[in-house]
Structure formats: structure tokens, C-alpha cells
Design a protein around this motif. Structure first.
Motif, PDB file in Angstrom:
ATOM      1  N   MET A   1       6.645  99.874 124.856  1.00 30.51           N
ATOM      2  CA  MET A   1       7.788  99.019 125.071  1.00 30.51           C
ATOM      3  C   MET A   1       9.030  99.870 125.141  1.00 30.51           C
ATOM      4  O   MET A   1       9.169 100.836 124.440  1.00 30.51           O
ATOM      5  CB  MET A   1       7.928  98.053 123.913  1.00 30.51           C
ATOM      6  N   ASP A   2       9.941  99.436 125.980  1.00 29.01           N
ATOM      7  CA  ASP A   2      11.182 100.154 126.127  1.00 29.01           C
ATOM      8  C   ASP A   2      12.307  99.128 126.188  1.00 29.01           C
ATOM      9  O   ASP A   2      12.643  98.629 127.243  1.00 29.01           O
ATOM     10  CB  ASP A   2      11.146 101.009 127.391  1.00 29.01           C
ATOM     11  N   VAL A   3      12.836  98.774 125.049  1.00 28.05           N
ATOM     12  CA  VAL A   3      13.856  97.736 125.001  1.00 28.05           C
ATOM     13  C   VAL A   3      15.266  98.281 125.198  1.00 28.05           C
ATOM     14  O   VAL A   3      16.198  97.519 125.310  1.00 28.05           O
ATOM     15  CB  VAL A   3      13.797  96.927 123.688  1.00 28.05           C
ATOM     16  N   LEU A   4      15.410  99.610 125.265  1.00 26.38           N
ATOM     17  CA  LEU A   4      16.719 100.197 125.498  1.00 26.38           C
ATOM     18  C   LEU A   4      16.926 100.422 126.989  1.00 26.38           C
ATOM     19  O   LEU A   4      15.987 100.723 127.711  1.00 26.38           O
ATOM     20  CB  LEU A   4      16.840 101.547 124.783  1.00 26.38           C
ATOM     21  N   PRO A   5      18.159 100.319 127.460  1.00 22.97           N
ATOM     22  CA  PRO A   5      18.431 100.612 128.860  1.00 22.97           C
ATOM     23  C   PRO A   5      18.052 102.053 129.182  1.00 22.97           C
ATOM     24  O   PRO A   5      18.112 102.934 128.327  1.00 22.97           O
ATOM     25  CB  PRO A   5      19.947 100.408 128.981  1.00 22.97           C
ATOM     26  N   GLY A  20      22.073 105.720 115.677  1.00 19.83           N
ATOM     27  CA  GLY A  20      23.390 105.263 116.110  1.00 19.83           C
ATOM     28  C   GLY A  20      23.364 104.660 117.498  1.00 19.83           C
ATOM     29  O   GLY A  20      24.010 103.653 117.771  1.00 19.83           O
ATOM     30  N   LEU A  21      22.594 105.261 118.387  1.00 19.16           N
ATOM     31  CA  LEU A  21      22.485 104.739 119.744  1.00 19.16           C
ATOM     32  C   LEU A  21      21.821 103.370 119.747  1.00 19.16           C
ATOM     33  O   LEU A  21      22.261 102.459 120.455  1.00 19.16           O
ATOM     34  CB  LEU A  21      21.680 105.700 120.625  1.00 19.16           C
ATOM     35  N   ILE A  22      20.791 103.213 118.959  1.00 17.43           N
ATOM     36  CA  ILE A  22      20.089 101.933 118.889  1.00 17.43           C
ATOM     37  C   ILE A  22      21.058 100.824 118.505  1.00 17.43           C
ATOM     38  O   ILE A  22      21.062  99.749 119.100  1.00 17.43           O
ATOM     39  CB  ILE A  22      18.905 102.002 117.905  1.00 17.43           C
ATOM     40  N   TYR A  23      21.918 101.103 117.537  1.00 17.45           N
ATOM     41  CA  TYR A  23      22.835 100.067 117.071  1.00 17.45           C
ATOM     42  C   TYR A  23      24.029  99.848 118.007  1.00 17.45           C
ATOM     43  O   TYR A  23      24.830  98.955 117.781  1.00 17.45           O
ATOM     44  CB  TYR A  23      23.253 100.323 115.632  1.00 17.45           C
ATOM     45  N   PHE A  26      21.923  96.898 119.650  1.00 19.46           N
ATOM     46  CA  PHE A  26      21.407  95.847 118.769  1.00 19.46           C
ATOM     47  C   PHE A  26      22.299  95.731 117.546  1.00 19.46           C
ATOM     48  O   PHE A  26      22.751  96.734 117.002  1.00 19.46           O
ATOM     49  CB  PHE A  26      19.977  96.162 118.320  1.00 19.46           C
ATOM     50  N   VAL A  27      22.504  94.492 117.096  1.00 20.93           N
ATOM     51  CA  VAL A  27      23.354  94.239 115.932  1.00 20.93           C
ATOM     52  C   VAL A  27      22.691  94.763 114.658  1.00 20.93           C
ATOM     53  O   VAL A  27      23.330  95.396 113.830  1.00 20.93           O
ATOM     54  CB  VAL A  27      23.652  92.724 115.795  1.00 20.93           C
ATOM     55  N   ASP A  28      21.389  94.494 114.522  1.00 17.81           N
ATOM     56  CA  ASP A  28      20.683  94.866 113.303  1.00 17.81           C
ATOM     57  C   ASP A  28      19.180  94.874 113.560  1.00 17.81           C
ATOM     58  O   ASP A  28      18.730  94.706 114.704  1.00 17.81           O
ATOM     59  CB  ASP A  28      21.034  93.913 112.159  1.00 17.81           C
ATOM     60  N   LYS A  29      18.402  95.045 112.513  1.00 17.52           N
ATOM     61  CA  LYS A  29      16.943  95.099 112.649  1.00 17.52           C
ATOM     62  C   LYS A  29      16.368  93.793 113.193  1.00 17.52           C
ATOM     63  O   LYS A  29      15.391  93.805 113.928  1.00 17.52           O
ATOM     64  CB  LYS A  29      16.294  95.434 111.302  1.00 17.52           C
ATOM     65  N   GLN A  30      16.966  92.680 112.845  1.00 16.06           N
ATOM     66  CA  GLN A  30      16.482  91.399 113.343  1.00 16.06           C
ATOM     67  C   GLN A  30      16.599  91.332 114.865  1.00 16.06           C
ATOM     68  O   GLN A  30      15.713  90.826 115.540  1.00 16.06           O
ATOM     69  CB  GLN A  30      17.220  90.227 112.684  1.00 16.06           C
ATOM     70  N   ASP A  31      17.691  91.861 115.407  1.00 15.86           N
ATOM     71  CA  ASP A  31      17.857  91.885 116.862  1.00 15.86           C
ATOM     72  C   ASP A  31      16.818  92.793 117.520  1.00 15.86           C
ATOM     73  O   ASP A  31      16.302  92.481 118.588  1.00 15.86           O
ATOM     74  CB  ASP A  31      19.263  92.356 117.243  1.00 15.86           C
ATOM     75  N   GLU A  94      22.187  85.406 120.175  1.00 13.54           N
ATOM     76  CA  GLU A  94      21.696  85.634 121.536  1.00 13.54           C
ATOM     77  C   GLU A  94      20.251  86.139 121.514  1.00 13.54           C
ATOM     78  O   GLU A  94      19.417  85.689 122.309  1.00 13.54           O
ATOM     79  CB  GLU A  94      22.604  86.632 122.267  1.00 13.54           C
ATOM     80  N   SER A  95      19.937  87.067 120.613  1.00 15.66           N
ATOM     81  CA  SER A  95      18.574  87.618 120.566  1.00 15.66           C
ATOM     82  C   SER A  95      17.548  86.540 120.240  1.00 15.66           C
ATOM     83  O   SER A  95      16.435  86.550 120.781  1.00 15.66           O
ATOM     84  CB  SER A  95      18.486  88.755 119.542  1.00 15.66           C
ATOM     85  N   MET A  96      17.919  85.574 119.404  1.00 14.91           N
ATOM     86  CA  MET A  96      16.984  84.504 119.066  1.00 14.91           C
ATOM     87  C   MET A  96      16.859  83.509 120.216  1.00 14.91           C
ATOM     88  O   MET A  96      15.774  82.997 120.477  1.00 14.91           O
ATOM     89  CB  MET A  96      17.410  83.801 117.778  1.00 14.91           C
ATOM     90  N   ARG A  97      17.934  83.262 120.928  1.00  8.52           N
ATOM     91  CA  ARG A  97      17.849  82.387 122.115  1.00  8.52           C
ATOM     92  C   ARG A  97      16.950  83.035 123.166  1.00  8.52           C
ATOM     93  O   ARG A  97      16.130  82.356 123.791  1.00  8.52           O
ATOM     94  CB  ARG A  97      19.239  82.100 122.682  1.00  8.52           C
TER      95      ARG A  97
END
Length: 173
Positions: A1-5, A20-23, A26-31, A94-97
Motif C-alpha cells: 500500500m502506498d497512501v502517501l503521494p 514528520g513527512l507522514i504527519y 495525516f492528522v494522527d494515527k487514526q487518519d 474527512e478520513s472517516m467519511r
């Protein structure tokens, strides 16, 4: 999986990505978790859409079980924490929607494939709103059995074939 651009500048030379790049994405681990699950749901919808229907319902389910087990081993087993995370993160995120939308896409693809495969063999699915949940629960349970190798007294191929036939009988009239 590649969820990052995609961007070569955003990754280290060894292929890893900094925290740092991941955040930045994404807002947090839940995202992050929601993005991984959403991507997995969309991959499964594409897979289900690509399966042939003409061999009937048992053949369709048999084709799905191994792929479902692969996804279950990768991220699916983590979905048991979804309810807790959704409660913490809130459905208004947004991530949950996006996750809810990807689940709806997968469920729609699955129902369409099941309906078309049943029709190909001259049968019909039971008309019941619980049907999708029974199928998903069945696939999850079967996948967990395969992933942790519980059914040691039978071959995996036999277990998959037997389970697909049993699940097909349980959802047709």
C-alpha cells in the motif's frame, strides 16, 4: 500500500519516509489507519469487480476467500479496533467519511458480484439486509482461520472449497 503521494524528494534514499513527512499528510494515527483501511477496501472492490461470474456463487466465493485472507492478514485484523477509533476520531473527520465511502463501494461491488454469480447458476440471493453482514463476517472468520492456520486437519484448498460451498448455500433461496 502506498497512501502517501508520489514524490522522490519526500522519501529517504533507502525508501523510508520520515515521521514528520507522514504527519504533513495525516492528522494522527487514526487518519493513517483510516487511509490504510480505505485503500484496502477499494483494492478489494476492484478485485471483486474483476472476478468472473459465470461459474456460479461457490466459485466466486472460493476465488474471493484467498484474496480476502491476504487483505485480512495485512490490515483487516486491525479493523476490530475501528469502532474504538471511530469513536475517538469522530465520523465528521474527512478520513472517516472517506473510509465509510470506500466501505460502501466495496459492499456494493460484493453484492453485485454475489447477485450476478447466483443468477449465472440459476439461483437467487436471500432478500435480507443482514446478508452482506453474514457474508463479510463469514469471509472474516474464514480468513482468520486461514491466516492463523487453525484448520490443520484439512488442507487449505479443501477448507476454502468447503467453506465457499457452505457460505453459498447459506445465502441463496
Amino acid at each position: 500500500m502506498d497512501v502517501l503521494p508520489e514524490s522522490g524528494q519526500e522519501r529517504h534514499r533507502d525508501g523510508t519516509t520520515s515521521t514528520g513527512l507522514i504527519y504533513q499528510y495525516f492528522v494522527d494515527k487514526q487518519d493513517i489507519f483510516a487511509a490504510l483501511l480505505s485503500e484496502s477496501q477499494l483494492e478489494m472492490a476492484d478485485f471483486v469487480n474483476s472476478l468472473p461470474r459465470e461459474q456460479g456463487l461457490s466459485a466466486l466465493l472460493e476465488s474471493m476467500i484467498s484474496e480476502f485472507a491476504r487483505h485480512w492478514a495485512r490490515v483487516g485484523r486491525l479493523t476490530t479496533t475501528w469502532r474504538d477509533i471511530e469513536g475517538m476520531a469522530g465520523s465528521d473527520r474527512e478520513s472517516m467519511r472517506e473510509l465509510h465511502a470506500s466501505v460502501a463501494i466495496y459492499n456494493s461491488a460484493l453484492i453485485r458480484a454475489l447477485t450476478e454469480s447466483a443468477a449465472a447458476e440459476g439461483s437467487r440471493l436471500i432478500d435480507d439486509p443482514a446478508l452482506i453482514h453474514l457474508v463479510l463476517s463469514g469471509l472474516k472468520g474464514l480468513s482468520d482461520t486461514i491466516v492463523i492456520n487453525i484448520a490443520k486437519e484439512v488442507t487449505p484448498e479443501y477448507f476454502v472449497s468447503f467453506s465457499a460451498r457452505a457460505l453459498a448455500r447459506s445465502i441463496t433461496e
